[in-house]
Design a protein around this motif. Structure first.
Motif, short mmCIF file in Angstrom:
data_model
loop_
_atom_site.label_atom_id
_atom_site.label_comp_id
_atom_site.label_asym_id
_atom_site.label_seq_id
_atom_site.Cartn_x
_atom_site.Cartn_y
_atom_site.Cartn_z
N VAL A 101 0.84 -1.21 0.00
CA VAL A 101 0.00 0.00 0.00
C VAL A 101 0.87 1.25 0.00
CG1 VAL A 101 -1.73 1.31 1.29
CG2 VAL A 101 -1.91 -1.18 1.11
N PHE A 102 1.86 1.28 0.94
CA PHE A 102 2.73 2.47 0.98
C PHE A 102 3.56 2.59 -0.29
CE2 PHE A 102 2.17 1.71 5.64
CZ PHE A 102 1.53 2.90 5.93
N GLU A 103 3.98 1.46 -0.83
CA GLU A 103 4.77 1.50 -2.07
C GLU A 103 3.95 2.06 -3.23
OE1 GLU A 103 5.91 -2.31 -3.59
OE2 GLU A 103 7.80 -1.54 -4.36
N ALA A 104 2.67 1.60 -3.34
CA ALA A 104 1.80 2.11 -4.42
C ALA A 104 1.52 3.58 -4.24
CB ALA A 104 0.49 1.31 -4.45
N LEU A 105 1.30 4.03 -3.00
CA LEU A 105 1.07 5.45 -2.77
C LEU A 105 2.30 6.28 -3.15
CD1 LEU A 105 -0.83 5.30 0.66
CD2 LEU A 105 -1.78 5.87 -1.56
N ASP A 106 3.49 5.77 -2.84
CA ASP A 106 4.71 6.47 -3.23
C ASP A 106 4.81 6.59 -4.75
OD1 ASP A 106 5.41 6.81 -0.59
OD2 ASP A 106 6.71 5.03 -0.53
N GLU A 107 4.44 5.51 -5.45
CA GLU A 107 4.48 5.55 -6.92
C GLU A 107 3.48 6.56 -7.46
OE1 GLU A 107 3.97 1.63 -8.39
OE2 GLU A 107 5.83 0.85 -7.51
N LEU A 166 -2.13 4.80 -13.26
CA LEU A 166 -2.83 5.18 -12.04
C LEU A 166 -3.87 4.13 -11.65
CD1 LEU A 166 -3.39 9.02 -12.48
CD2 LEU A 166 -1.74 7.87 -11.02
N LEU A 167 -4.64 3.66 -12.61
CA LEU A 167 -5.65 2.66 -12.30
C LEU A 167 -5.03 1.37 -11.79
CD1 LEU A 167 -8.12 3.20 -15.32
CD2 LEU A 167 -8.41 3.91 -12.93
N GLU A 168 -3.89 0.99 -12.37
CA GLU A 168 -3.22 -0.24 -11.92
C GLU A 168 -2.74 -0.09 -10.46
OE1 GLU A 168 0.58 -3.08 -13.13
OE2 GLU A 168 -0.02 -1.39 -14.41
N LEU A 169 -2.18 1.10 -10.13
CA LEU A 169 -1.73 1.32 -8.76
C LEU A 169 -2.91 1.36 -7.79
CD1 LEU A 169 1.03 4.03 -9.35
CD2 LEU A 169 1.37 1.62 -8.69
N LEU A 170 -4.02 1.97 -8.22
CA LEU A 170 -5.20 2.01 -7.37
C LEU A 170 -5.77 0.62 -7.15
CD1 LEU A 170 -6.97 5.23 -8.73
CD2 LEU A 170 -5.79 4.95 -6.54
N ASP A 171 -5.73 -0.24 -8.17
CA ASP A 171 -6.18 -1.63 -7.98
C ASP A 171 -5.29 -2.36 -6.99
OD1 ASP A 171 -8.30 -1.31 -9.70
OD2 ASP A 171 -7.20 -2.04 -11.47
#
Length: 241
Positions: free
Chosen positions: A4-10, A34-39
């Motif tokens: 989760v933290f990694e995706a938010l950083d990206e 963005l959609l991939e990170l949100l998933d």
């Protein structure tokens, strides 16, 4: 939770590096990324929340277990303190009883010793007084007998020497001298006897006073530990008067 933290950083990196739209504060971002990170974030959050809930449940269980163990330990400590208090109270009562019995025994022994010494002193006084009285009576009787013999001898001599007045007077003087000497000796012996008896009684008085002081010190020394024990035992509430 790390994903989760990694995706938010990206996501933050993509937004920061996105190309801005002229004349606006907006930017152009790649929708697919963005959609991939949100998933990824959506998939990761429920699992991480479950893990966090498990941690919270485990924490509550540990807290409950710790409280139970704490209550159990407090109960055991209370029972142990009550047991130790009862033992301390019983020991204090036993020590007080022993001290009281020892003091009573010492007082009884001192009283018996004082009575024995007093009886011995009375017996010795009566013996000395009796012997002195008997000796004084004997001396008086001897003096009286000597006086009577001298008077009788004087009378006989008077009858024999009626004309010799000086001899008769000398006989009377000798008789009086002998009687005075006997009386003086008796008085001297009586005075010596009285002085001896008085010295013995003074010695007995000193011995009796020493015995009473010893008994008083013994009783005072017994009262001091009892007071000390009562003071030290006050926090446990088992002190005795």
């Amino acid at each position: 939770m790390y994903r989760v933290f990694e995706a938010l950083d990206e996501l933050v990196t993509i937004v920061e590096e996105a190309r801005g739209v002229p004349m606006t504060s907006g930017c152009v971002v790649p929708r697919g990324d963005l959609l991939e990170l949100l998933d990824d974030i959506r998939d990761a959050i429920p699992r991480e929340l479950d893990d966090a809930q498990d941690v919270l449940d485990h924490r509550d269980s540990m807290i409950s277990k710790a409280q139970h163990e704490s209550e159990s330990g407090v109960g055991k400590a209370r029972e142990e303190s009550e047991r130790m208090l009862a033992e301390a109270r019983a020991e204090a009562e036993r020590m007080v009883a022993d001290a009281r019995a020892h003091a009573e025994r010492m007082v009884a022994e001192a009283e018996n010793e004082a009575e024995r010494v007093a009886a011995a002193g009375r017996h010795e006084y009566e013996d000395l007084t009796g012997r002195a009285r008997a000796e004084a009576d004997r001396m008086v009787q001897a003096g009286r007998a000597s006086y009577e013999r001298a008077v009788e001898d004087g009378r006989n001599e008077q009858h024999r020497l009626v004309q010799q007045t000086e001899v008769v007077q000398a006989a009377h003087a000798e008789s009086a001298r002998v009687l005075d000497a006997a009386s003086g000796e008796a008085n001297r012996l009586r005075g010596e006897c009285d002085a001896y008896v008085d010295a013995k009684l003074a010695d007995f008085e000193d011995l009796l006073a020493h015995t009473l002081r010893t008994v008083g010190k013994g009783r005072a020394s017994l009262r001091a530990p009892m007071s000390s024990t009562a003071s030290s035992a006050a926090p446990f509430d088992y002190a005795r008067d």
